[in-house]
Write a protein that holds these residues in place. Structure first.
Motif, short mmCIF file in Angstrom:
data_model
loop_
_atom_site.label_atom_id
_atom_site.label_comp_id
_atom_site.label_asym_id
_atom_site.label_seq_id
_atom_site.Cartn_x
_atom_site.Cartn_y
_atom_site.Cartn_z
N ILE A 84 0.81 -1.22 0.00
CA ILE A 84 0.00 0.00 0.00
C ILE A 84 0.84 1.27 0.00
CG2 ILE A 84 -1.99 -1.10 1.08
CD1 ILE A 84 -1.12 0.15 3.72
N ASP A 85 2.16 1.15 0.23
CA ASP A 85 3.02 2.33 0.14
C ASP A 85 3.52 2.57 -1.28
OD1 ASP A 85 4.85 0.32 -0.23
OD2 ASP A 85 6.13 0.85 1.46
N GLY A 86 3.06 1.73 -2.23
CA GLY A 86 3.43 1.90 -3.62
C GLY A 86 4.60 1.05 -4.07
N THR A 87 5.20 0.26 -3.18
CA THR A 87 6.32 -0.60 -3.55
C THR A 87 5.83 -1.79 -4.36
OG1 THR A 87 7.46 0.02 -1.50
CG2 THR A 87 8.28 -1.92 -2.69
N PRO A 88 6.37 -2.01 -5.56
CA PRO A 88 5.93 -3.17 -6.36
C PRO A 88 6.42 -4.48 -5.77
CG PRO A 88 7.72 -2.03 -7.47
CD PRO A 88 7.36 -1.18 -6.28
N ILE A 89 5.64 -5.54 -5.98
CA ILE A 89 6.00 -6.88 -5.50
C ILE A 89 6.19 -7.77 -6.72
CG2 ILE A 89 5.39 -8.75 -3.92
CD1 ILE A 89 3.33 -6.89 -2.66
N THR A 90 7.40 -7.97 -7.11
CA THR A 90 7.66 -8.73 -8.34
C THR A 90 7.30 -10.20 -8.17
OG1 THR A 90 9.95 -9.06 -7.62
CG2 THR A 90 9.50 -7.18 -9.05
N GLN A 91 7.36 -10.71 -6.94
CA GLN A 91 7.09 -12.12 -6.72
C GLN A 91 5.66 -12.50 -7.07
OE1 GLN A 91 7.69 -13.38 -2.68
NE2 GLN A 91 7.19 -15.51 -3.07
N ILE A 92 4.74 -11.57 -6.88
CA ILE A 92 3.33 -11.88 -7.09
C ILE A 92 2.84 -11.29 -8.42
CG2 ILE A 92 1.03 -11.75 -6.01
CD1 ILE A 92 2.32 -11.47 -3.36
N SER A 93 3.66 -10.55 -9.12
CA SER A 93 3.28 -10.00 -10.42
C SER A 93 3.58 -11.04 -11.51
CB SER A 93 4.06 -8.71 -10.70
OG SER A 93 3.79 -7.75 -9.70
N THR A 94 2.62 -11.30 -12.35
CA THR A 94 2.78 -12.36 -13.34
C THR A 94 1.82 -12.11 -14.50
OG1 THR A 94 2.78 -14.76 -13.67
CG2 THR A 94 1.08 -13.87 -12.25
#
Length: 381
Positions: A84-94
């Motif tokens: 929620i602070d805007g940091t992307p999560i590459t592990q869950i992006s697909t």
């Protein structure tokens, strides 16, 4: 018995509270890998809701915001996730190689629905579970879905509504549609594995849906707004479905909202309570009614809990997307905050304690993406 087996046995004989405290000190990614140590650790890390709640409270885990984008040229869906602070999560992006018509979430697991299939997706392990399709025609005629979790049985349940055509009588050939319902149970231990699960036909849905098909899931029950006539507020009711008993029911509707049509109302879950949002398009505020679980011996008692000030916000298209628990110092739990979407591309958090709204659309580059789904990470182990 070798030395490693003896050490494992000694650890498992420790009191549960000490085991919880030790395991909760391990980072989430490494914690998931430990499930293969033994059956007892698998139970603690994968199936025990008590440990998951303990881990969540200790780490004050924030939710994940999941965005979806449909790729038209090569029919597929892109999933992008952020804290929620805007940091992307590459592990869950697909990327998902099919176009999605609906995305639901419960206990950190996603239910991805296409025109012909449905899947369960664990964003941490990235495992996809294909759900059986007992009759392809049913998926083509889908009317609505609901996705919940039974903590008592440790089973995910998917409710599917679909339509069939029928003749009204033997003398006048007139096609009408009837809403049917089926349910599928999927043990959480089977996620990622093929199984022999089958859809159980529940027959005709006893009540008619109206307006939005959104639902709220609270204490093992789904809730929908229903009614017999679209703009007759006297006929608005709340339909429920108990996932343990697998039966439908009706719940009391607060008469104080009886001057509304169903388009002005919505059901949401806030702080593990069923809530009803009440707003007219031209008003700059939203009332939130909360159904007390028991009040002076009367079940299903509604009270007006919050009044949300929408002044300065585009309040012509407002919906609550989820609730975020906020734990202050000393483990004192506050009212938390709700995530609100307004318009087609804007969203943010409204703090229930100090009535402050924070727009997140500028923090996260979400242009062109569908508005986010809030995934509660307290069960993502």
């Amino acid at each position: 018995m070798d030395e490693e087996e003896l050490e494992s046995l000694e650890f498992n004989n420790l009191p549960k509270d000490i085991i919880f405290d030790i395991l909760s000190r391990i980072p989430l990614k490494q914690l998931y890998q430990l499930r293969c140590v033994c059956k007892k650790w698998l139970f603690y890390l994968y199936q025990n809701p008590e440990f998951r709640g303990f881990y969540h409270k200790k780490h004050k885990i924030n939710p994940i915001l999941l965005f979806t984008k449909q790729i038209i040229e090569n029919p597929s869906t892109q999933l992008s996730s952020y804290y929620i602070d805007g940091t992307p999560i590459t592990q869950i992006s697909t990327n998902f190689d099919q176009s999605l018509v609906s995305t639901l979430t419960c206990n950190g697991i996603l239910c991805l629905i296409t025109k012909t299939n449905a899947f369960l997706y664990d964003p941490i392990t990235m495992r996809i579970t294909n759900l059986p399709n007992s009759n392809r025609r049913r998926f083509d005629s889908s009317f609505g879905w609901a996705f919940g979790f039974s903590s008592f049985r440790n089973v995910f349940k998917i409710l599917h509504f679909y339509t069939i055509e029928k003749k009204s009588d033997n003398f006048h050939y007139c096609q009408t549609q009837e809403i049917m319902c089926e349910i599928l149970s999927k043990p959480s231990s089977d996620l990622g594995f093929e199984s022999q699960d089958e859809w159980n036909n529940l027959g005709i849905c006893p009540f008619d849906f109206l307006g939005r098909k959104n639902y709220a899931f609270v204490d093992g029950k789904f809730y929908w707004l229903i009614g017999e006539k679209k703009f007759n507020p006297e006929n608005i009711k709340i339909m429920s479905f108990d996932i343990e008993m697998e039966g439908f029911g009706l719940n009391y509707f607060p008469k104080s909202c009886s001057n509304r049509s169903v388009e002005c109302l919505d059901l949401v879950e806030i702080r593990d309570f069923l809530c009803l949002t009440d707003r007219l398009p031209w008003e700059s505020s939203m009332d939130i009614w909360m159904m007390e679980k028991e009040n002076k011996g009367f079940p299903n008692f509604w009270v007006k809990k919050y009044k949300i000030d929408l002044m300065g916000i585009n309040h012509h298209d407002v919906r609550i997307l989820g609730h975020l628990i906020k734990i202050n110092g000393g483990d004192c739990e506050s009212e938390g905050k709700i995530m609100i979407k307004f318009g087609s591309q804007s969203f943010g958090f409204y703090e229930l304690d100090n009535e402050v709204f924070t727009n997140l659309a500028g923090e996260i580059n979400s242009e062109g993406w569908d508005l986010p789904l809030m995934i509660n990470r307290k069960f993502l182990l």
